[in-house]
Each structure stands twice: as C-alpha cells, then as structure tokens.
Design a protein around this motif. Structure first.
Motif, PDB file in Angstrom:
ATOM      1  N   VAL A 167       0.929  -1.376   0.034  1.00 47.08           N
ATOM      2  CA  VAL A 167      -0.146   0.035  -0.059  1.00 47.08           C
ATOM      3  C   VAL A 167       0.905   1.222   0.121  1.00 47.08           C
ATOM      4  O   VAL A 167       0.446   2.297  -0.518  1.00 47.08           O
ATOM      5  CB  VAL A 167      -1.014  -0.148   1.210  1.00 47.08           C
ATOM      6  N   GLU A 168       2.044   1.251   0.731  1.00 52.89           N
ATOM      7  CA  GLU A 168       2.912   2.361   0.741  1.00 52.89           C
ATOM      8  C   GLU A 168       3.483   2.634  -0.639  1.00 52.89           C
ATOM      9  O   GLU A 168       3.935   3.889  -0.941  1.00 52.89           O
ATOM     10  CB  GLU A 168       4.102   2.129   1.842  1.00 52.89           C
ATOM     11  N   GLN A 169       3.768   1.721  -1.555  1.00 57.36           N
ATOM     12  CA  GLN A 169       3.930   1.686  -2.727  1.00 57.36           C
ATOM     13  C   GLN A 169       3.327   2.388  -3.671  1.00 57.36           C
ATOM     14  O   GLN A 169       3.542   2.653  -4.900  1.00 57.36           O
ATOM     15  CB  GLN A 169       4.575   0.702  -3.396  1.00 57.36           C
ATOM     16  N   GLN A 174      -2.624  -2.123 -14.241  1.00 56.97           N
ATOM     17  CA  GLN A 174      -1.820  -3.563 -14.203  1.00 56.97           C
ATOM     18  C   GLN A 174      -0.784  -3.374 -13.042  1.00 56.97           C
ATOM     19  O   GLN A 174      -0.579  -4.367 -12.405  1.00 56.97           O
ATOM     20  CB  GLN A 174      -1.232  -3.642 -15.436  1.00 56.97           C
ATOM     21  N   GLN A 175      -0.088  -2.160 -13.019  1.00 55.75           N
ATOM     22  CA  GLN A 175       0.646  -1.887 -11.583  1.00 55.75           C
ATOM     23  C   GLN A 175      -0.068  -2.091 -10.455  1.00 55.75           C
ATOM     24  O   GLN A 175       0.697  -2.660  -9.538  1.00 55.75           O
ATOM     25  CB  GLN A 175       1.275  -0.536 -11.863  1.00 55.75           C
ATOM     26  N   VAL A 176      -1.198  -1.579 -10.287  1.00 50.74           N
ATOM     27  CA  VAL A 176      -1.994  -1.747  -9.055  1.00 50.74           C
ATOM     28  C   VAL A 176      -2.328  -3.184  -8.667  1.00 50.74           C
ATOM     29  O   VAL A 176      -2.120  -3.587  -7.616  1.00 50.74           O
ATOM     30  CB  VAL A 176      -3.027  -0.791  -8.973  1.00 50.74           C
ATOM     31  N   LEU A 177      -2.746  -3.673 -10.061  1.00 46.93           N
ATOM     32  CA  LEU A 177      -3.267  -5.421  -9.755  1.00 46.93           C
ATOM     33  C   LEU A 177      -1.869  -6.092  -9.373  1.00 46.93           C
ATOM     34  O   LEU A 177      -1.931  -7.067  -8.375  1.00 46.93           O
ATOM     35  CB  LEU A 177      -3.869  -5.858 -10.989  1.00 46.93           C
ATOM     36  N   LEU A 203      -4.101   5.774 -11.870  1.00 52.96           N
ATOM     37  CA  LEU A 203      -4.420   5.826 -10.341  1.00 52.96           C
ATOM     38  C   LEU A 203      -4.393   7.433 -10.221  1.00 52.96           C
ATOM     39  O   LEU A 203      -3.291   7.855 -10.078  1.00 52.96           O
ATOM     40  CB  LEU A 203      -3.559   5.022  -9.429  1.00 52.96           C
ATOM     41  N   VAL A 204      -5.504   8.124  -9.658  1.00 56.58           N
ATOM     42  CA  VAL A 204      -5.478   9.358  -9.301  1.00 56.58           C
ATOM     43  C   VAL A 204      -5.618   9.730  -7.746  1.00 56.58           C
ATOM     44  O   VAL A 204      -4.699  10.343  -7.294  1.00 56.58           O
ATOM     45  CB  VAL A 204      -6.811  10.038  -9.687  1.00 56.58           C
ATOM     46  N   ARG A 205      -6.234   8.840  -6.920  1.00 56.85           N
ATOM     47  CA  ARG A 205      -6.147   8.891  -5.444  1.00 56.85           C
ATOM     48  C   ARG A 205      -6.698   7.661  -4.958  1.00 56.85           C
ATOM     49  O   ARG A 205      -7.210   6.840  -5.341  1.00 56.85           O
ATOM     50  CB  ARG A 205      -6.897  10.120  -5.035  1.00 56.85           C
ATOM     51  N   TRP A 206      -6.394   7.719  -3.408  1.00 56.96           N
ATOM     52  CA  TRP A 206      -6.903   6.526  -2.835  1.00 56.96           C
ATOM     53  C   TRP A 206      -6.945   7.035  -1.288  1.00 56.96           C
ATOM     54  O   TRP A 206      -6.363   7.661  -0.742  1.00 56.96           O
ATOM     55  CB  TRP A 206      -5.895   5.337  -2.929  1.00 56.96           C
ATOM     56  N   GLU A 207      -8.023   6.225  -0.810  1.00 59.93           N
ATOM     57  CA  GLU A 207      -8.305   6.852   0.613  1.00 59.93           C
ATOM     58  C   GLU A 207      -9.099   5.285   1.345  1.00 59.93           C
ATOM     59  O   GLU A 207      -9.447   4.609   0.991  1.00 59.93           O
ATOM     60  CB  GLU A 207      -9.177   7.799   0.834  1.00 59.93           C
ATOM     61  N   GLY A 208      -8.873   5.329   2.761  1.00 59.18           N
ATOM     62  CA  GLY A 208      -9.528   4.405   3.548  1.00 59.18           C
ATOM     63  C   GLY A 208      -8.327   3.773   4.352  1.00 59.18           C
ATOM     64  O   GLY A 208      -7.512   4.230   4.511  1.00 59.18           O
ATOM     65  N   GLU A 209      -8.835   2.583   4.959  1.00 60.74           N
ATOM     66  CA  GLU A 209      -7.915   1.950   5.857  1.00 60.74           C
ATOM     67  C   GLU A 209      -8.046   0.535   5.528  1.00 60.74           C
ATOM     68  O   GLU A 209      -8.991   0.024   4.676  1.00 60.74           O
ATOM     69  CB  GLU A 209      -8.412   2.029   7.475  1.00 60.74           C
TER      70      GLU A 209
END
Length: 134
Positions: free
Chosen positions: A37-39, A47-50, A95-101
């Motif tokens: 997640v830190e990366q 594909q990179q996120v997958l 990927l533009v943004r992400w949030e949550g836990e």
C-alpha cells in the motif's frame, strides 16, 4: 428404545455446546501488505496496481474507475465484525487517489496468538517441547 436414545441425546447436547465455548476467528476479504500500500503512487496504471495489491474485492460495474479492497475481521464469540475499506480511483486507467484503511496481513501476529485462539493443543512450539522432554 428409551435407553438407546439417551447416549445419542447426550452426545448431541455435548457437541452443540462446543459452539458456546469456542468460535474460530474469521478474516475475509483483502488482507493487504503495508509495504504494498505504501508503494502506491498517483499515475500508476491498473496493471501495476493489480501487481501490488491483487484483484479488488469489489469492482463495481457501474463505476469502472473505482476499486474497493474490502476486508472483515471477527475474533471471538462476542466481538463485533470490523469492516475496513480501501478505495482507489482511476482516471483514464491511471490511479489518481486512494483513501480508507485496511487490515494488514496478520500472519506473524496470528502465529503468536495461536494458543489463545485455538488452545494449547495447536501450539506450534508444543512439538519442540515434547521432543525435548523425551
């Protein structure tokens, strides 16, 4: 006939009582590695996120630009189920943004807590202790 049913009823009563004494911890969904997640970086393609996080638990067919990594955890008989959600948004497959836990993988913590959750019979060090006694 009555004497034959007594052992069956007694055995079923004892077995049904086991659920009151013990309930196995339940972990479901995406347990993510904190290092993965830190990366995450803005601009990564799908594909990179997958490759980093794996397949999302929820890929909404109505919102193609949103991925949800959802996980639940329940430990113990009376504990409430905890739900955590990490949401990622894409724009033009980037990927533009992400949030949550999220729940990080808990393999090392579970191995430490195995005796508390499962009892002394499943202690991973029990075999070592028994071998030393012989």
């Amino acid at each position: 006939m009555r004497n034959a049913l007594l052992p069956v009823l007694l055995a079923s009563l004892l077995v049904s009582g086991c659920s009151y004494l013990y309930r196995q911890p339940v972990f479901q969904g995406n347990l993510l590695e904190p290092t993965a997640v830190e990366q995450l970086q803005a601009g990564m393609d799908r594909q990179q996120v997958l490759a980093l996080l794996g397949t999302p638990a929820i890929a909404d067919p109505f919102h193609h630009d949103r991925w949800d990594y959802t996980a639940t955890e329940r430990v113990g008989r009376r504990d409430q189920t905890q739900v955590k959600n990490l949401t990622l948004w894409f724009d033009n497959d980037r990927l533009v943004r992400w949030e949550g836990e999220y729940f990080p993988e808990k393999d090392s913590q579970l191995s430490r807590d195995v005796v508390r959750y499962y009892g002394p019979n499943l202690d991973p060090d029990a075999d070592k202790k028994n071998r030393q006694r012989r």
